[in-house]
Design an enzyme around this catalytic site. Structure first.
Site, mmCIF file in Angstrom:
data_model
loop_
_atom_site.group_PDB
_atom_site.id
_atom_site.type_symbol
_atom_site.label_atom_id
_atom_site.label_comp_id
_atom_site.label_asym_id
_atom_site.label_seq_id
_atom_site.Cartn_x
_atom_site.Cartn_y
_atom_site.Cartn_z
ATOM 1 N N GLU A 126 84.522 46.113 41.389
ATOM 2 C CA GLU A 126 85.394 45.406 42.342
ATOM 3 C C GLU A 126 85.810 46.408 43.418
ATOM 4 O O GLU A 126 85.669 47.621 43.234
ATOM 5 C CB GLU A 126 86.654 44.895 41.619
ATOM 6 C CG GLU A 126 86.347 43.948 40.494
ATOM 7 C CD GLU A 126 87.622 43.420 39.823
ATOM 8 O OE1 GLU A 126 88.738 43.786 40.263
ATOM 9 O OE2 GLU A 126 87.477 42.649 38.860
ATOM 10 N N ILE A 156 76.898 43.951 43.600
ATOM 11 C CA ILE A 156 76.274 43.411 42.390
ATOM 12 C C ILE A 156 74.767 43.164 42.594
ATOM 13 O O ILE A 156 74.363 42.321 43.406
ATOM 14 C CB ILE A 156 76.982 42.113 41.923
ATOM 15 C CG1 ILE A 156 78.507 42.349 41.811
ATOM 16 C CG2 ILE A 156 76.387 41.606 40.617
ATOM 17 C CD1 ILE A 156 78.929 43.513 40.910
ATOM 18 N N THR A 157 73.970 43.918 41.838
ATOM 19 C CA THR A 157 72.510 43.806 41.940
ATOM 20 C C THR A 157 72.054 42.418 41.533
ATOM 21 O O THR A 157 72.441 41.913 40.478
ATOM 22 C CB THR A 157 71.825 44.870 41.038
ATOM 23 O OG1 THR A 157 72.272 46.160 41.445
ATOM 24 C CG2 THR A 157 70.308 44.799 41.136
ATOM 25 N N ARG A 269 45.400 68.013 52.323
ATOM 26 C CA ARG A 269 45.908 68.561 53.585
ATOM 27 C C ARG A 269 45.509 70.047 53.721
ATOM 28 O O ARG A 269 45.890 70.878 52.882
ATOM 29 C CB ARG A 269 47.440 68.428 53.605
ATOM 30 C CG ARG A 269 48.138 69.161 54.710
ATOM 31 C CD ARG A 269 47.897 68.535 56.051
ATOM 32 N NE ARG A 269 48.675 69.190 57.103
ATOM 33 C CZ ARG A 269 48.388 69.094 58.389
ATOM 34 N NH1 ARG A 269 47.361 68.371 58.788
ATOM 35 N NH2 ARG A 269 49.141 69.705 59.280
ATOM 36 N N GLY A 341 55.864 67.269 57.773
ATOM 37 C CA GLY A 341 56.397 66.310 58.756
ATOM 38 C C GLY A 341 56.033 64.877 58.408
ATOM 39 O O GLY A 341 56.835 63.954 58.622
ATOM 40 N N GLU A 365 75.861 52.681 37.790
ATOM 41 C CA GLU A 365 75.984 52.815 36.333
ATOM 42 C C GLU A 365 76.600 54.157 35.945
ATOM 43 O O GLU A 365 76.157 54.837 35.025
ATOM 44 C CB GLU A 365 74.634 52.565 35.667
ATOM 45 C CG GLU A 365 74.217 51.110 35.892
ATOM 46 C CD GLU A 365 72.919 50.711 35.254
ATOM 47 O OE1 GLU A 365 72.533 51.342 34.267
ATOM 48 O OE2 GLU A 365 72.314 49.754 35.737
HETATM 49 C C1 LIG Z 1 73.183 49.127 45.536
HETATM 50 C C2 LIG Z 1 74.211 49.095 44.440
HETATM 51 C C3 LIG Z 1 73.992 48.305 43.324
HETATM 52 C C4 LIG Z 1 74.986 48.194 42.347
HETATM 53 N N1 LIG Z 1 74.822 47.319 41.292
HETATM 54 C C5 LIG Z 1 75.887 47.038 40.503
HETATM 55 C C6 LIG Z 1 75.826 45.974 39.548
HETATM 56 O O1 LIG Z 1 74.793 45.314 39.377
HETATM 57 N N2 LIG Z 1 76.942 45.679 38.846
HETATM 58 C C7 LIG Z 1 78.118 46.360 38.999
HETATM 59 O O2 LIG Z 1 79.089 46.012 38.351
HETATM 60 N N3 LIG Z 1 78.197 47.402 39.870
HETATM 61 C C8 LIG Z 1 77.122 47.751 40.624
HETATM 62 N N4 LIG Z 1 77.192 48.768 41.542
HETATM 63 C C9 LIG Z 1 78.444 49.509 41.661
HETATM 64 C C10 LIG Z 1 78.345 50.961 41.207
HETATM 65 O O3 LIG Z 1 78.266 51.023 39.805
HETATM 66 C C11 LIG Z 1 79.540 51.712 41.799
HETATM 67 O O4 LIG Z 1 79.304 51.815 43.189
HETATM 68 C C12 LIG Z 1 79.732 53.080 41.169
HETATM 69 O O5 LIG Z 1 80.197 52.958 39.860
HETATM 70 C C13 LIG Z 1 80.700 53.974 41.950
HETATM 71 O O6 LIG Z 1 81.874 53.300 42.253
HETATM 72 P P1 LIG Z 1 82.433 53.350 43.757
HETATM 73 O O7 LIG Z 1 81.296 52.938 44.650
HETATM 74 O O8 LIG Z 1 83.668 52.570 43.839
HETATM 75 O O9 LIG Z 1 82.703 54.875 44.044
HETATM 76 P P2 LIG Z 1 84.103 55.624 43.782
HETATM 77 O O10 LIG Z 1 84.578 55.350 42.405
HETATM 78 O O11 LIG Z 1 85.022 55.320 44.912
HETATM 79 O O12 LIG Z 1 83.671 57.137 43.861
HETATM 80 C C14 LIG Z 1 83.629 57.893 45.085
HETATM 81 C C15 LIG Z 1 83.336 59.333 44.729
HETATM 82 O O13 LIG Z 1 84.399 59.871 43.926
HETATM 83 C C16 LIG Z 1 83.887 60.376 42.711
HETATM 84 N N5 LIG Z 1 84.851 60.150 41.656
HETATM 85 C C17 LIG Z 1 85.515 58.997 41.333
HETATM 86 N N6 LIG Z 1 86.327 59.196 40.294
HETATM 87 C C18 LIG Z 1 86.190 60.477 39.919
HETATM 88 C C19 LIG Z 1 86.751 61.293 38.897
HETATM 89 N N7 LIG Z 1 87.629 60.821 38.012
HETATM 90 N N8 LIG Z 1 86.359 62.590 38.821
HETATM 91 C C20 LIG Z 1 85.445 63.103 39.691
HETATM 92 N N9 LIG Z 1 84.879 62.385 40.680
HETATM 93 C C21 LIG Z 1 85.244 61.100 40.783
HETATM 94 C C22 LIG Z 1 82.582 59.625 42.469
HETATM 95 O O14 LIG Z 1 81.695 60.332 41.603
HETATM 96 C C23 LIG Z 1 82.057 59.514 43.891
HETATM 97 O O15 LIG Z 1 81.415 60.696 44.238
HETATM 98 C C24 LIG Z 1 76.181 48.948 42.480
HETATM 99 C C25 LIG Z 1 76.353 49.790 43.568
HETATM 100 C C26 LIG Z 1 75.403 49.855 44.563
HETATM 101 C C27 LIG Z 1 75.645 50.745 45.761
#
Ligand SMILES: Cc1cc2nc3c(=O)[nH]c(=O)nc-3n(C[C@H](O)[C@H](O)[C@H](O)COP(=O)(O)OP(=O)(O)OC[C@H]3O[C@@H](n4cnc5c(N)ncnc54)[C@H](O)[C@@H]3O)c2cc1C
Length: 383
Positions: A126, A156-157, A269, A341, A365
């Protein structure tokens, strides 16, 4: 479970052949059109790819974890979009129902997911619940024989094309974290569920990812996974523990393919009067890729076998996901380097597309940082 090695080898060979003869020739088309053509999806259904991890009694192949990762090494050697199309059904979009569904839920959903008639997805993330996935704001309140869900899921994939959504929602108001969270099966067509248009992404063209909006969404109480409230996060964690090993394998196939492409390029190459593969600095990159691929394969297979023996693999699954996804990105970087390149120019090679496609593996994940934390936590707990 495939008891017969001949049968397993046949499945792997059939997959390999489909990847080489059908998927790879269509990669450019998928990238340009941003979708996997219907005829190829139909072929994936006919080949049984959607049902690999679903038990045989529900129409799937019932592969063990080891068999599943062996298949994953093969099916992930073509554009990520192909395996992403089937991957939610063989992973996060069905596993919650497999591990914790009631008999009625399994009977209704698993055969359709196994055949690929329906596409599943898992909606956990979320806007305020990313790495902190337990910070669920979506709510579900019971009203008679149904629940009413409200909230928004993002990233969400397969959401834009999914028929079945496994959704986490808070059933106990006032709780925080994993407590009070339940998992529901929501069907497209249930009142109040809608999905957004696919996002414009860095890579993985042909794999639609989008939002799921639940607005007064009416879901039958019978669709609460397992029938008990408050167990949703346990279901998600069980799903992810297996999926992390699966995703690690799905990150290793691309590394194998990229190295194959780089070898084909560097042996042809010619610079300074000889193929660039003759230069030891290029050979060092080949050696590093091959060694890391072997390390990933070995740890993934070892962990898969351990899981199949019923042993706890929480630590190992996290290490596999962390290592294989980082490894795949290192391989992508070296392979672009080996192409020179032309590795940067889409007109000359597909390696730049791979480079963009595999970047996601380190983010979803559980980001690499979240897995590092998990690995350290488990290790420290072992004393
Ligand atoms: C193309 C795509 C497909 C996806 N598919 C699905 C799906 O099918 N279902 C689903 O539910 N989700 C899905 N996701 C969501 C995905 O799992 C999340 O984007 C991911 O878990 C990271 O959450 P966030 O994007 O909110 O990043 P954030 O949690 O905001 O993280 C931002 C940065 O802070 C770091 N960070 C956060 N907390 C900590 C901590 N405690 N310590 C150290 N570093 C930290 C993270 O590692 C990252 O570098 C998908 C995402 C994308 C982009």
């Amino acid at each position: 479970m495939i008891r017969d090695q001949v049968q397993l080898q046949a499945l792997l060979e059939r997959t390999r052949q489909w990847v080489r003869e059908r998927a790879i020739p269509a990669e450019d088309l998928v990238a340009e059109s941003d979708e996997v053509p219907c005829d190829l999806v139909q072929e994936m259904r006919a080949n049984g790819f959607f049902g690999w991890s679903i038990p045989q009694e529900y129409g799937g192949a019932g592969l063990t974890t080891e068999e599943l990762v062996l298949g994953a090494f093969e099916i992930s050697q073509c554009s990520v979009a192909f395996r992403a199309r089937v991957g939610t059904n063989t992973g996060i979009g069905s596993e919650g129902i497999v591990v914790d569904g009631t008999e009625e839920q399994k009977a209704r959903y698993l055969p359709r997911l196994a055949s690929g008639e329906w596409t599943g997805c898992l909606a956990v993330t979320e806007p305020e619940a990313g790495s902190e996935a337990t910070n669920v704001q979506t709510t579900a309140r019971r009203e008679g024989d149904h629940y009413v869900l409200d909230g928004t899921k993002c990233f969400i994939t397969n959401a834009p094309i999914a028929d079945v959504f496994t959704v986490t929602a808070r059933t106990e108001p006032g709780t925080a974290g994993a407590k009070g969270v339940s998992a529901f099966i929501v069907e497209r067509g249930m009142p109040g569920l809608s999905t957004g248009a696919p996002y414009r992404k860095m890579g993985q063209a042909g794999s639609p990812v989008g939002e799921v909006v639940l607005k007064n969404c009416v879901v039958p109480a019978a669709n609460l996974i397992g029938g008990d409230e408050g167990r949703g996060f346990k279901t998600v964690m069980k799903t992810l523990n297996k999926q992390r090993i699966h995703l690690a394998a799905l990150s290793t196939g691309p590394a194998m393919r990229m190295l194959e492409l780089a070898i084909a390029h560097t042996t042809k190459r010619v610079q300074f009067g000889q193929p660039v593969a003759n230069f030891q600095l290029v050979q060092a990159m080949i050696a590093d890729c091959q060694t890391e691929i072997y390390a990933a394969r070995s740890m993934i297979l070892e962990t898969a076998r351990k899981r199949d023996r019923g042993e706890d693999v929480v630590l190992e699954a996290s290490m596999c996901k962390y290592f294989a996804t980082e490894m795949c990105n290192r391989v992508a970087d070296r392979c672009v380097q080996m192409f020179g390149g032309s590795g940067y120019v889409a007109d000359y090679s597909c390696i730049e597309r791979w480079y963009r496609d595999v970047r996601l593996f380190r983010l979803y994940e559980g980001t690499s940082q979240i897995h590092q934390l998990n690995i350290a936590k488990q290790t420290l707990a072992q004393g």
